[in-house]
Design an enzyme around this catalytic site. Sequence first.
Site, PDB file in Angstrom:
ATOM      1  CG  ASP A   1      -1.135   1.656   1.410  1.00  0.00           C
ATOM      2  OD1 ASP A   1      -0.613   2.694   0.323  1.00  0.00           O
ATOM      3  OD2 ASP A   1      -1.527   1.636   2.366  1.00  0.00           O
TER       4      ASP A   1
ATOM      5  CG  ASP B   1       1.255  -3.281   9.806  1.00  0.00           C
ATOM      6  OD1 ASP B   1       2.622  -2.757   8.678  1.00  0.00           O
ATOM      7  OD2 ASP B   1       1.332  -2.406  10.991  1.00  0.00           O
ATOM      8  N   GLY B   2       1.673  -3.813   6.877  1.00  0.00           N
ATOM      9  CA  GLY B   2       2.848  -4.396   5.419  1.00  0.00           C
ATOM     10  C   GLY B   2       3.587  -4.974   6.402  1.00  0.00           C
TER      11      GLY B   2
ATOM     12  CG  HIS C   1       4.769   5.616  -9.637  1.00  0.00           C
ATOM     13  ND1 HIS C   1       3.243   5.680  -9.370  1.00  0.00           N
ATOM     14  CD2 HIS C   1       4.389   5.143  -8.305  1.00  0.00           C
ATOM     15  CE1 HIS C   1       2.564   7.410  -8.442  1.00  0.00           C
ATOM     16  NE2 HIS C   1       3.589   6.058  -7.631  1.00  0.00           N
TER      17      HIS C   1
ATOM     18  CD  GLN D   1      -1.307   7.649   5.826  1.00  0.00           C
ATOM     19  OE1 GLN D   1      -0.888   7.225   6.119  1.00  0.00           O
ATOM     20  NE2 GLN D   1      -2.466   7.092   4.918  1.00  0.00           N
TER      21      GLN D   1
ATOM     22  CG  ASP E   1       5.568   3.212  -3.836  1.00  0.00           C
ATOM     23  OD1 ASP E   1       5.460   4.703  -3.415  1.00  0.00           O
ATOM     24  OD2 ASP E   1       4.248   2.669  -4.510  1.00  0.00           O
ATOM     25  CB  SER E   2       6.533   2.831   2.600  1.00  0.00           C
ATOM     26  OG  SER E   2       8.037   3.307   2.834  1.00  0.00           O
ATOM     27  CB  THR E   3       4.344   7.621   3.838  1.00  0.00           C
ATOM     28  OG1 THR E   3       3.866   6.740   4.982  1.00  0.00           O
ATOM     29  CG2 THR E   3       3.315   8.019   3.109  1.00  0.00           C
TER      30      THR E   3
HETATM   31  N1  SAM Z   1       5.791   7.594  -3.697  1.00  0.00           N
HETATM   32  C1  SAM Z   1       5.503   8.131  -2.174  1.00  0.00           C
HETATM   33  C2  SAM Z   1       6.504   8.554  -1.564  1.00  0.00           C
HETATM   34  O1  SAM Z   1       7.635   8.624  -1.485  1.00  0.00           O
HETATM   35  O2  SAM Z   1       6.237  10.492  -0.695  1.00  0.00           O
HETATM   36  C3  SAM Z   1       4.818   6.647  -1.545  1.00  0.00           C
HETATM   37  C4  SAM Z   1       3.460   6.887  -1.896  1.00  0.00           C
HETATM   38  S1  SAM Z   1       2.196   5.709  -1.660  1.00  0.00           S
HETATM   39  C5  SAM Z   1       1.682   6.820  -1.372  1.00  0.00           C
HETATM   40  C6  SAM Z   1       2.644   5.787   0.519  1.00  0.00           C
HETATM   41  C7  SAM Z   1       2.115   4.503   1.262  1.00  0.00           C
HETATM   42  O3  SAM Z   1       2.138   3.797   1.905  1.00  0.00           O
HETATM   43  C8  SAM Z   1       0.660   5.272   1.730  1.00  0.00           C
HETATM   44  O4  SAM Z   1      -1.031   5.569   1.030  1.00  0.00           O
HETATM   45  C9  SAM Z   1       0.503   4.653   2.637  1.00  0.00           C
HETATM   46  O5  SAM Z   1      -0.544   4.325   2.719  1.00  0.00           O
HETATM   47  C10 SAM Z   1       1.610   3.512   2.848  1.00  0.00           C
HETATM   48  N2  SAM Z   1       1.825   3.238   4.433  1.00  0.00           N
HETATM   49  C11 SAM Z   1       2.497   4.024   5.094  1.00  0.00           C
HETATM   50  N3  SAM Z   1       2.676   2.451   6.490  1.00  0.00           N
HETATM   51  C12 SAM Z   1       2.496   1.374   5.834  1.00  0.00           C
HETATM   52  C13 SAM Z   1       2.714   0.363   6.518  1.00  0.00           C
HETATM   53  N4  SAM Z   1       3.086  -0.153   7.338  1.00  0.00           N
HETATM   54  N5  SAM Z   1       1.900  -0.977   5.463  1.00  0.00           N
HETATM   55  C14 SAM Z   1       1.483  -0.424   4.814  1.00  0.00           C
HETATM   56  N6  SAM Z   1       1.292   0.046   3.446  1.00  0.00           N
HETATM   57  C15 SAM Z   1       2.093   1.457   4.276  1.00  0.00           C
END
Ligand code: SAM
Length: 284
Positions: free
Chosen positions: A110, A141-142, A66, A35, A160-162
Amino acid sequence: MSLDESWFSEPVPEHGTAFSLKIRHKLHEERSAFQKIEVYETETFGNLMVIDGCTMVSTRDNFIYHEMVSHPALFSHPHPRNVLIIGGGDCGTLREVLRHACVETATQVDIDERVTRVSERYFPELCESNGDPRAQLHWQDGIKWVKEAAPGSCDVIIVDSTDPVGPAEGLFSLPFFKDAFRALAPGGLLVQQSESPLLHTKKIIRPLHDTWKEAGFADVRTLHFPQCIYPTGWWTATLACKDAPIRFAREREAENKPFETQYYNADIHRACQATPEFLRRALG
Ligand code: SAM
């Protein structure tokens, strides 16, 4: 009228909205393997992290998000020992989870190590607990992690993902929820950021309730809180218990928290679960 270059904007064209912050300058920009990560210094919100054009974290208001993706779940579980965080690369959720002395392991998975490295530099306060001996940070990958997790190995899973696009899409799917269900111990809780009720009730919140029930979860509730940097400023996390009604199991402890919070308290814990009328109807 459009804003000039001294503003960061996140437009949501399909909803006709945009959120903007006045910026001093861009501190960082890179394209990781997963990304585009940017960091801005803003006039009034401290630093702002943006992933693929979407606001993630600001210095000024991240405490609400958080605290709300971690403490309601952790105080609802009678003895949360093993906590798994999927995503959460800025490490703010990990810091909140580790405030609970009863937590023995907090595992953050993450997909993108770069998010944490950028956070360490521009949001060091969020990363202050990364060296805690109970913390484990993995870059994977989660979805795969949860699929391979030992059955019953987690007391609480926090997603807590995107937003549900790109690598995060599968984190909003039935196979992932079934794997999470299996990975949870009896009494286990799953909590996931679930976007804005004004914009995403039909597309995210209602389907989440339906698919979690289909995956086997006994009780599902959506928690509400303000988050001004996210579209509409009104955000949610959805919480489910594997096999029993959700209850405020550590209510007394929440009322006498042995650590400081800025937003969460026992009253907020109870209040955030109230369901607005339109959502009640939408959830049937
Ligand atoms: N608070 C934020 C929001 O709701 O917009 C989320 C913040 S956190 C930075 C989101 C994280 O999800 C990112 O660091 C991203 O790399 C991670 N992410 C996305 N897809 C993922 C996956 N399949 N496995 C693990 N992490 C993932």
